[in-house]
Design a protein around this motif. Structure first.
Motif, PDB file in Angstrom:
ATOM      1  N   TYR A 117      45.059 -46.222   0.098  1.00 57.88           N
ATOM      2  CA  TYR A 117      45.493 -47.474   1.102  1.00 57.88           C
ATOM      3  C   TYR A 117      43.602 -48.010   1.363  1.00 57.88           C
ATOM      4  O   TYR A 117      44.364 -49.044   1.953  1.00 57.88           O
ATOM      5  CB  TYR A 117      45.821 -45.942   1.964  1.00 57.88           C
ATOM      6  N   GLU A 162      45.598 -42.217   9.124  1.00 56.36           N
ATOM      7  CA  GLU A 162      45.618 -42.723  10.328  1.00 56.36           C
ATOM      8  C   GLU A 162      44.694 -43.214  10.625  1.00 56.36           C
ATOM      9  O   GLU A 162      44.630 -43.957  11.465  1.00 56.36           O
ATOM     10  CB  GLU A 162      46.565 -41.455  10.926  1.00 56.36           C
ATOM     11  N   THR A 165      44.095 -46.581   9.773  1.00 60.87           N
ATOM     12  CA  THR A 165      45.324 -47.898  10.125  1.00 60.87           C
ATOM     13  C   THR A 165      43.934 -48.141  11.315  1.00 60.87           C
ATOM     14  O   THR A 165      44.211 -49.265  12.049  1.00 60.87           O
ATOM     15  CB  THR A 165      46.060 -47.157  10.350  1.00 60.87           C
ATOM     16  N   SER A 169      42.444 -51.807  12.276  1.00 65.34           N
ATOM     17  CA  SER A 169      43.243 -52.606  13.110  1.00 65.34           C
ATOM     18  C   SER A 169      42.052 -53.005  14.268  1.00 65.34           C
ATOM     19  O   SER A 169      41.941 -54.642  14.140  1.00 65.34           O
ATOM     20  CB  SER A 169      44.279 -51.635  13.814  1.00 65.34           C
ATOM     21  N   VAL A 179      47.062 -53.877  12.322  1.00 59.77           N
ATOM     22  CA  VAL A 179      47.629 -52.792  10.640  1.00 59.77           C
ATOM     23  C   VAL A 179      48.591 -51.145  11.509  1.00 59.77           C
ATOM     24  O   VAL A 179      48.000 -51.001  12.765  1.00 59.77           O
ATOM     25  CB  VAL A 179      46.243 -51.907  10.643  1.00 59.77           C
ATOM     26  N   GLY A 181      51.159 -47.699  11.263  1.00 55.12           N
ATOM     27  CA  GLY A 181      51.406 -46.517  10.316  1.00 55.12           C
ATOM     28  C   GLY A 181      52.944 -45.958  10.390  1.00 55.12           C
ATOM     29  O   GLY A 181      52.975 -46.461  12.114  1.00 55.12           O
ATOM     30  N   THR A 249      50.171 -45.478  14.439  1.00 64.64           N
ATOM     31  CA  THR A 249      50.856 -44.869  13.587  1.00 64.64           C
ATOM     32  C   THR A 249      52.092 -44.509  14.509  1.00 64.64           C
ATOM     33  O   THR A 249      51.803 -43.354  14.877  1.00 64.64           O
ATOM     34  CB  THR A 249      49.915 -43.672  12.916  1.00 64.64           C
TER      35      THR A 249
END
Ligand SMILES: NC(=O)c1ccc[n+]([C@@H]2O[C@H](COP(=O)([O-])OP(=O)(O)OC[C@H]3O[C@@H](n4cnc5c(N)ncnc54)[C@H](OP(=O)(O)O)[C@@H]3O)[C@@H](O)[C@H]2O)c1
Length: 259
Positions: A117, A162, A165, A169, A179, A181, A249
Motif C-alpha cells: 500500500y 488504516e 490512509t 491524507s 486518500v 479506504g 476508512t
C-alpha cells in the motif's frame, strides 16, 4: 457516468475485489490500467472489459510499480485513481493461535499489506501531486478495529493500512490528493472468505452456511454485503462527488462495527 475519462490504476486487479471494482469503474467510464502478480488473471479481466490494459506488476516491487506508472502517464497523460486491492492468501497467515504463531508468519501480512500500500500510494502520489489532483484507495477488514481469533497478523496489518490512509491524507490532501479506504465485513461470494472459513473451520465448529449466518447476524442488515455493493461504493469514493471525503476508512460493515 461518474468516472468518465478518469485514469485508474489497479493493483491486485485479478482478485475478487479488484476485478469487481474494475468492472464498476469501466461501467462508469474510467480508463483502466489493471495490474496483478500473474498476468493471466488480469488479462482475463481486461479481455472481459474490452478496453482495459493489463500488465504484470508485483505490487511489492518498487521499480516495477514505478515503471508501470511511468508507462501509464506516457499513454494517458495522468493518473487519477490508484486502487490497491492486493491480498495475501489466507492459508499463509490465518488459522494458527497467536501463542503458537512464529514471528515470520505473524509479520508477513503486516509487511506485505503495509509495504505494498505504501509503495503504490507513494509512487502514485508523486504523479498526483504534480497534477494537483487524484484519489488513492484501498480495502481493509473489520479486524483493524475488533479482535478476531485465529487471524494472526491480519488485524495489525489492517490497522496499519488504516493508519497509513490517515497519514497519507494529512500530507497529501493539502496538495489536492484524497486518500480513502473501504472496510467491508465479508463477501461470501469471494474465494478469500471461503478460504478464511476453511482454515479455521475446525476451531469455529460450524458449517459454511452457519458461519455466514453468524456473521450476518452481527450486522444491522442481517445479510452479508455483495461484491457489487462494495464496487458501487468504490465508484462513489473515486468520483468527484466524494470531494469532501479524505483521511478516512469508510465503514462498510453495515453496522457490524460501530464507528
Ligand atoms: N473478500 C472479502 O470479502 C474481503 C473482506 C474484507 C477485506 N478484504 C480484503 O480485501 C483485499 C482483497 O481481497 P480479495 O478477496 O479480492 O482477495 P483475492 O481474490 O485473493 O485477490 C487478491 C489479489 O492480490 C494479488 N496479489 C497478491 N500479492 C500481490 C503482489 N505482491 N502484487 C500484485 N498483486 C498481488 C493476487 O494475485 P495473484 O493471485 O496473481 O497472486 C490476487 O489477484 C484483501 O486485503 C482482503 O483481506 C476482503
Amino acid at each position: 457516468m461518474m468516472l468518465e475519462d478518469k485514469v485508474a490504476v489497479m493493483y491486485g486487479a485479478g482478485g475478487a475485489i479488484g476485478s469487481a471494482v474494475a468492472r464498476a469503474f469501466a461501467r462508469e467510464g474510467a480508463r483502466l490500467f489493471l495490474t496483478g502478480r500473474h498476468l493471466a488473471r488480469v488479462e482475463g479481466v481486461a479481455k472481459e472489459l474490452g478496453s482495459a490494459e493489463a500488465a504484470e506488476v508485483d505490487a511489492l516491487d518498487e521499480q516495477a510499480v514505478d515503471e508501470h506508472l511511468q508507462s501509464v502517464t506516457e499513454k494517458a497523460g495522468r493518473v487519477d485513481v490508484s486502487f490497491n486491492a492486493v491480498g495475501v492468501a489466507d492459508a499463509e497467515i490465518l488459522g494458527v493461535p497467536l501463542v503458537e504463531l512464529d514471528a515470520d508468519r505473524f509479520s508477513r501480512p503486516i509487511t506485505t499489506y503495509a509495504t505494498s500500500y505504501f509503495l503504490t500510494a507513494r509512487l502514485a502520489a508523486r504523479r498526483m501531486v504534480a497534477q494537483r489532483s487524484g484519489v488513492i484507495m484501498t480495502v481493509t477488514g473489520l479486524h483493524s478495529r475488533t479482535g478476531v481469533p485465529l487471524v494472526g497478523g491480519y488485524g495489525p496489518a489492517m490497522a496499519a493500512k488504516e493508519a497509513l490512509t490517515r497519514a497519507l491524507s494529512a500530507e497529501l490532501a493539502p496538495l489536492g490528493v484524497r486518500v480513502v479506504g473501504m472496510r467491508p465485513q465479508a463477501m461470501p461470494e469471494t474465494g478469500t472468505i471461503k478460504e478464511a472459513f476453511e482454515v479455521r473451520a475446525k476451531a469455529l465448529g460450524m458449517t459454511w452456511e452457519q458461519w455466514q449466518e453468524t456473521l450476518a447476524s452481527r450486522n444491522h442488515a442481517r445479510r452479508l454485503m455483495t461484491l457489487d455493493e462494495l464496487a458501487d461504493a468504490a465508484v462513489f469514493l473515486a468520483s468527484d462527488r466524494a470531494s469532501g471525503l479524505t483521511g478516512t476508512t469508510v465503514n462498510l460493515t453495515m453496522g457490524s462495527l460501530d464507528d
